[in-house]
Design a protein around this motif. Structure first.
Motif, mmCIF file in Angstrom:
data_model
loop_
_atom_site.group_PDB
_atom_site.id
_atom_site.type_symbol
_atom_site.label_atom_id
_atom_site.label_comp_id
_atom_site.label_asym_id
_atom_site.label_seq_id
_atom_site.Cartn_x
_atom_site.Cartn_y
_atom_site.Cartn_z
ATOM 1 N N ALA A 187 0.830 -1.206 0.000
ATOM 2 C CA ALA A 187 0.000 0.000 0.000
ATOM 3 C C ALA A 187 0.862 1.252 0.000
ATOM 4 C CB ALA A 187 -0.931 -0.012 1.208
ATOM 5 N N ARG A 188 1.911 1.250 0.796
ATOM 6 C CA ARG A 188 2.771 2.427 0.892
ATOM 7 C C ARG A 188 3.536 2.683 -0.403
ATOM 8 N NH1 ARG A 188 5.149 1.160 6.998
ATOM 9 N NH2 ARG A 188 3.345 1.999 8.141
ATOM 10 N N HIS B 158 1.444 3.149 -6.631
ATOM 11 C CA HIS B 158 1.108 4.358 -7.379
ATOM 12 C C HIS B 158 -0.405 4.580 -7.348
ATOM 13 C CE1 HIS B 158 5.202 4.667 -8.828
ATOM 14 N NE2 HIS B 158 5.142 3.434 -9.296
ATOM 15 N N ARG B 159 -1.146 3.506 -7.538
ATOM 16 C CA ARG B 159 -2.604 3.516 -7.432
ATOM 17 C C ARG B 159 -2.991 2.255 -6.670
ATOM 18 N NH1 ARG B 159 -5.354 4.069 -13.155
ATOM 19 N NH2 ARG B 159 -7.105 4.806 -11.865
ATOM 20 N N LEU B 160 -3.877 2.393 -5.699
ATOM 21 C CA LEU B 160 -4.186 1.259 -4.824
ATOM 22 C C LEU B 160 -5.676 0.956 -4.825
ATOM 23 C CD1 LEU B 160 -3.165 -0.788 -2.679
ATOM 24 C CD2 LEU B 160 -3.721 0.940 -0.949
ATOM 25 N N ASP C 40 -4.234 0.761 8.472
ATOM 26 C CA ASP C 40 -2.968 1.245 7.921
ATOM 27 C C ASP C 40 -2.965 1.303 6.402
ATOM 28 O OD1 ASP C 40 -1.741 1.425 10.486
ATOM 29 O OD2 ASP C 40 -1.419 -0.743 10.464
ATOM 30 N N ILE C 41 -3.917 0.638 5.776
ATOM 31 C CA ILE C 41 -3.938 0.528 4.313
ATOM 32 C C ILE C 41 -4.870 1.539 3.657
ATOM 33 C CG2 ILE C 41 -4.624 -0.981 2.399
ATOM 34 C CD1 ILE C 41 -3.727 -3.341 4.087
ATOM 35 N N PRO D 65 -5.811 4.607 4.128
ATOM 36 C CA PRO D 65 -5.414 5.978 3.779
ATOM 37 C C PRO D 65 -4.691 6.105 2.433
ATOM 38 C CG PRO D 65 -4.960 5.541 6.086
ATOM 39 C CD PRO D 65 -5.341 4.223 5.478
ATOM 40 N N TYR D 66 -4.156 5.005 1.913
ATOM 41 C CA TYR D 66 -3.436 5.049 0.645
ATOM 42 C C TYR D 66 -4.327 4.699 -0.552
ATOM 43 C CZ TYR D 66 0.663 4.905 3.710
ATOM 44 O OH TYR D 66 1.605 5.184 4.667
ATOM 45 N N ALA D 67 -5.568 4.317 -0.294
ATOM 46 C CA ALA D 67 -6.406 3.732 -1.340
ATOM 47 C C ALA D 67 -7.007 4.781 -2.260
ATOM 48 C CB ALA D 67 -7.513 2.894 -0.720
ATOM 49 N N GLU D 68 -7.029 4.457 -3.532
ATOM 50 C CA GLU D 68 -7.811 5.206 -4.515
ATOM 51 C C GLU D 68 -9.234 4.658 -4.574
ATOM 52 O OE1 GLU D 68 -8.034 5.758 -9.383
ATOM 53 O OE2 GLU D 68 -6.091 5.336 -8.445
ATOM 54 N N ALA E 175 -12.154 7.389 1.153
ATOM 55 C CA ALA E 175 -11.322 7.126 -0.011
ATOM 56 C C ALA E 175 -11.941 7.875 -1.183
ATOM 57 C CB ALA E 175 -11.249 5.633 -0.321
#
Length: 264
Positions: free
Chosen positions: A141-142, A145-147, A160-161, A163-166, A183
């Protein structure tokens, strides 16, 4: 390239006329062995649609692991094994299917922790994680580029994951502890009912065409694999959701773990 990170299992699928009761034996009418797990099935779907796909998972050196590797290789998925030094059996699921009913007994990843392989994670245009193997999921996830997050049911690692998600793709059973999933795009599937899609504070309903479903196992995984494939290819969310619904519809119309891929 699409990177999928998460669970791969050995799926033992028995087809019976009816689900047996307690202390009752049943003769299977058919039997299949295939790789399973949300990330693995999504990877197979994306590869069948035409994407180069790598799956980072934990299989290990146990003989049962060869069944997983063989099936994934045969369906065009490259595998990076974070558990290559482990001799423990891989996760196994026994699935009994009788028409629209199924019973599943699983021994999944449990509490085993596997770190990112020494060579690191490959660079990918889009990454999909399912929350299994938490250390791998967080690292992916960190670095993404696109999650896209497959959020079938709540797992603590999602804190923890997400916040990075598209895109966060939830089942109707998913429950965030705060009650809110933040998201850019939140997608919720409801089986044969319309898919809901929330973006920019606006929730839309996306219709699901009626189909003659004969097997629903893996339908959500097929949806997520298609979601990843079409997003990675530059489709809009509207286009992506329509195609993901179509692919899931193909999956449920055909019995068997892999035969349906020929109908895409």
């Amino acid at each position: 390239m699409i990177l999928c990170v998460g669970l791969a299992t050995v799926d033992l699928v028995y087809r019976v006329d009816r689900i047996p009761g307690a202390d009752e034996k049943a003769q299977a009418t058919a039997f299949e062995v295939a790789a399973g797990g949300p990330a693995a099935n999504a990877a197979v779907t994306a590869a069948a649609l035409g994407a180069p796909v790598t799956l980072v998972t934990a299989i290990g050196s146990h003989p049962l692991g060869a069944l997983i590797r063989s099936d994934l290789r045969n369906h065009g998925v490259r595998v990076i094994d974070a558990a290559v030094a482990s001799g423990a059996p891989p996760p196994v699921s026994s699935i009994v299917v009788a028409g629209h009913e199924r019973t599943i007994i699983s021994r999944n990843a449990g509490e085993l922790e596997f770190s990112v392989p020494p060579e690191g994670l490959p660079d990918a245009g889009l990454t999909l994680v399912d929350g299994h193997h938490p250390a791998l999921a967080v690292a992916a996830a960190r670095a993404a580029h696109r999650l896209v997050v497959d959020a079938g049911t709540w797992r603590p690692v999602f804190a923890d994951i997400l916040p990075y998600a598209e895109v966060v793709a939830c089942s109707a059973a998913f429950r965030h502890p705060t009650g809110v999933v933040e998201a850019p795009h939140v997608v919720v599937t409801h089986g044969p009912a319309p898919v809901t899609w929330t973006s920019g504070g606006v929730t839309r309903s996306v219709p699901v065409p009626p189909v003659d479903a004969v097997e629903t196992s893996g339908a959500g995984d097929a949806f997520h694999g298609a979601l990843a494939y079409f997003l990675a290819g530059g489709a809009t969310m509207e286009e992506t959701l329509a195609e993901a619904i179509r692919v899931a519809g193909v999956r449920v119309r055909h019995p068997g773990a892999r035969d349906w891929l020929d109908r895409l």
